[in-house]
Scaffold this motif. Structure first.
Motif, short mmCIF file in Angstrom:
data_model
loop_
_atom_site.label_atom_id
_atom_site.label_comp_id
_atom_site.label_asym_id
_atom_site.label_seq_id
_atom_site.Cartn_x
_atom_site.Cartn_y
_atom_site.Cartn_z
N GLU A 257 0.82 -1.21 0.00
CA GLU A 257 0.00 0.00 0.00
C GLU A 257 0.85 1.26 0.00
O GLU A 257 0.51 2.25 -0.67
CB GLU A 257 -0.92 -0.01 1.22
N TYR A 258 1.95 1.24 0.74
CA TYR A 258 2.81 2.43 0.84
C TYR A 258 4.04 2.35 -0.06
O TYR A 258 5.00 3.09 0.12
CB TYR A 258 3.22 2.65 2.30
N HIS A 259 3.99 1.41 -1.03
CA HIS A 259 5.01 1.29 -2.07
C HIS A 259 6.41 1.08 -1.50
O HIS A 259 7.41 1.59 -2.04
CB HIS A 259 4.99 2.53 -2.98
N ILE A 260 6.49 0.32 -0.43
CA ILE A 260 7.80 -0.05 0.13
C ILE A 260 8.41 -1.17 -0.69
O ILE A 260 9.63 -1.24 -0.88
CB ILE A 260 7.66 -0.49 1.60
N LEU A 261 7.55 -2.06 -1.21
CA LEU A 261 7.99 -3.18 -2.05
C LEU A 261 7.30 -3.09 -3.41
O LEU A 261 6.15 -2.63 -3.49
CB LEU A 261 7.62 -4.52 -1.38
N PRO A 262 7.97 -3.53 -4.47
CA PRO A 262 7.34 -3.52 -5.80
C PRO A 262 6.36 -4.69 -5.94
O PRO A 262 6.61 -5.66 -6.67
CB PRO A 262 8.54 -3.67 -6.75
N LEU A 263 5.28 -4.58 -5.20
CA LEU A 263 4.32 -5.70 -5.13
C LEU A 263 2.93 -5.13 -5.12
O LEU A 263 2.63 -4.17 -4.38
CB LEU A 263 4.58 -6.51 -3.87
N GLY A 264 2.05 -5.67 -5.95
CA GLY A 264 0.67 -5.22 -5.98
C GLY A 264 -0.08 -5.61 -4.71
O GLY A 264 0.27 -6.59 -4.05
N THR B 193 -3.04 -6.86 -4.39
CA THR B 193 -3.70 -8.16 -4.52
C THR B 193 -2.72 -9.30 -4.28
O THR B 193 -3.01 -10.25 -3.55
CB THR B 193 -4.32 -8.31 -5.92
N ALA B 194 -1.54 -9.18 -4.86
CA ALA B 194 -0.52 -10.21 -4.68
C ALA B 194 -0.05 -10.26 -3.22
O ALA B 194 0.16 -11.33 -2.65
CB ALA B 194 0.67 -9.95 -5.60
N ALA B 195 0.10 -9.08 -2.61
CA ALA B 195 0.53 -9.02 -1.21
C ALA B 195 -0.48 -9.70 -0.30
O ALA B 195 -0.12 -10.47 0.60
CB ALA B 195 0.74 -7.57 -0.79
N ILE B 196 -1.75 -9.42 -0.53
CA ILE B 196 -2.80 -10.04 0.29
C ILE B 196 -2.84 -11.54 0.07
O ILE B 196 -3.00 -12.32 1.01
CB ILE B 196 -4.17 -9.39 -0.03
N ALA B 197 -2.68 -11.97 -1.20
CA ALA B 197 -2.71 -13.41 -1.50
C ALA B 197 -1.57 -14.14 -0.80
O ALA B 197 -1.77 -15.20 -0.18
CB ALA B 197 -2.62 -13.62 -3.01
N ILE B 198 -0.35 -13.56 -0.88
CA ILE B 198 0.80 -14.19 -0.22
C ILE B 198 0.63 -14.17 1.30
O ILE B 198 0.87 -15.17 1.99
CB ILE B 198 2.11 -13.48 -0.63
N GLY B 199 0.20 -13.02 1.82
CA GLY B 199 0.01 -12.89 3.27
C GLY B 199 -1.02 -13.85 3.82
O GLY B 199 -0.80 -14.48 4.87
N CYS B 200 -2.13 -13.99 3.09
CA CYS B 200 -3.18 -14.92 3.54
C CYS B 200 -2.69 -16.36 3.48
O CYS B 200 -3.02 -17.18 4.34
CB CYS B 200 -4.43 -14.74 2.69
N SER B 201 -1.91 -16.67 2.45
CA SER B 201 -1.38 -18.03 2.33
C SER B 201 -0.48 -18.36 3.51
O SER B 201 -0.59 -19.44 4.11
CB SER B 201 -0.59 -18.17 1.02
N VAL B 202 0.38 -17.42 3.86
CA VAL B 202 1.26 -17.63 5.02
C VAL B 202 0.43 -17.75 6.30
O VAL B 202 0.70 -18.60 7.15
CB VAL B 202 2.29 -16.48 5.13
N LEU B 203 -0.58 -16.89 6.43
CA LEU B 203 -1.45 -16.93 7.62
C LEU B 203 -2.07 -18.31 7.79
O LEU B 203 -2.05 -18.89 8.88
CB LEU B 203 -2.53 -15.86 7.50
N PHE B 204 -2.64 -18.86 6.70
CA PHE B 204 -3.30 -20.16 6.79
C PHE B 204 -2.30 -21.28 7.09
O PHE B 204 -2.62 -22.22 7.82
CB PHE B 204 -4.07 -20.46 5.50
#
Length: 331
Positions: A128-135, A137-148
């Motif tokens: 969200e704050y453009h710290i990483l070159p990552l969209g 949607t992709a950030a949420i998908a990866i984060g949720c995957s790790v969470l689960f």
């Protein structure tokens, strides 16, 4: 039947020696011997303690009764006294060996549950704050995957440990009779553990309190991403505090269950049996209300308030239920 005769009768029904009864009452064997021989009379606090141990009313102990007057023995007339379950030294050693290993896994599972959203928060914040070159949607998908995955790991630790401890659930609900040697072994372990228990409480509670400090400090930096990082740090410190608190609390509970102390006296066990159905109904209802309100309003960030309200209301209703019960069934 005199007080001395009742003490002898009740003690033998439990299968206890004079030494074992003395240990449970924190008196000498000679004191119990004098009570049973009518050479002396126990103090009032010891009579109250005996009423809890034997699960009888103080009136039954103090009043002269005939052998047929057994209806006064129960603390509450409509309450059926469950059979006392004997616990051998072998069972005790098995429980003392198994419980710490299971509690270690359960504590780790609780820590994983608390830590599980950290990756999601960091990646979504960084996107969200453009710290990483990552969209986003992709950030949420990866984060949720790790969470689960992390939650699944916690469940994999939690469920087998709970199932291994399930055969010992009777220690929480049933009155038990332990061999005299068991009392000495458990009491010695409890006393040896006392300094570690106190230290663990201090460290665990301190960590839980300190965990909010990073959140307050982040306000000084006036940077939204730093606030996200502060929340993650708060969760990490909180998980460490909860881990320590659960480990020492669970270890103390093991000794209390075997010694029938604290929340595991026979009176408390009887109370827990009475309230078991109510507890299940209440929390199932609270969960249903939480899910219904959350899905209907789609305000998951606000509906969490249901849980603290439900917790306070639960304590109040349980206290009211016990008060009404005792008014209907005075000792």
């Amino acid at each position: 039947m005199s007080l001395a005769e009742k003490i002898i009768k009740l003690r033998k029904e439990q299968g206890w020696s004079q030494e074992e009864l003395a240990s449970r009452l924190d008196v000498t064997r000679q004191s119990v011997s004098k009570w049973e021989s009518m050479s002396s009379v126990p103090d009032l606090d010891k009579i109250v303690k005996m009423s809890e141990l034997f699960q009888v009313s103080t009136d039954y102990l103090l009043k002269e009764t005939t052998p047929t007057e057994t209806e006064e023995r129960c603390t509450h007339p409509d309450e059926i006294r469950p059979a006392v379950r004997p616990v051998s030294l072998k069972e005790t050693n098995l429980y003392l060996d198994l419980a710490p290993r299971c509690h270690r896994n359960i504590a780790l599972a609780l820590s994983l549950f608390i830590l599980s959203p950290i990756c999601l928060l960091l990646l979504s914040g960084a996107a969200e704050y453009h710290i990483l070159p990552l969209g986003e949607t992709a950030a949420i998908a990866i984060g949720c995957s790790v969470l689960f995955v992390v939650v699944a790991g916690g469940v994999a630790l939690l469920l087998p440990s709970c199932m291994r401890l399930a055969p010992f659930e009777y220690l929480e609900l049933e009155p038990i009779s332990t061999e005299y040697s068991v009392i000495g072994v458990v009491q010695a372990k409890k006393e040896a553990f006392a300094p570690r228990y106190q230290q663990g409480l201090v460290v665990g509670v301190s960590l839980c309190i300190v965990s909010v400090v990073p959140l307050f400090l982040s306000y000084l930096l006036e940077n939204e991403f730093y606030s996200v990082c502060a929340i993650c740090l708060m969760l990490a410190i909180l998980s460490a505090g909860v881990h320590i608190l659960f480990r020492v609390w669970a270890a103390q509970e093991v000794y209390q269950k075997l010694l029938e102390e604290g929340e595991y006296t026979r009176a408390k066990k009887a109370e827990n049996r009475r309230n078991a159905s109510f507890v299940i109904f209440y929390w199932c209802l609270a969960t249903a209300i939480y899910l219904a309100v959350s899905f209907y309003t789609e305000s998951w960030n606000k509906t969490w308030i249901v849980w603290p309200v439900a917790g306070v209301l639960f304590a109040a209703l349980l206290a009211l239920k016990e008060m009404l019960y005792k008014n209907r069934n005075p000792s």
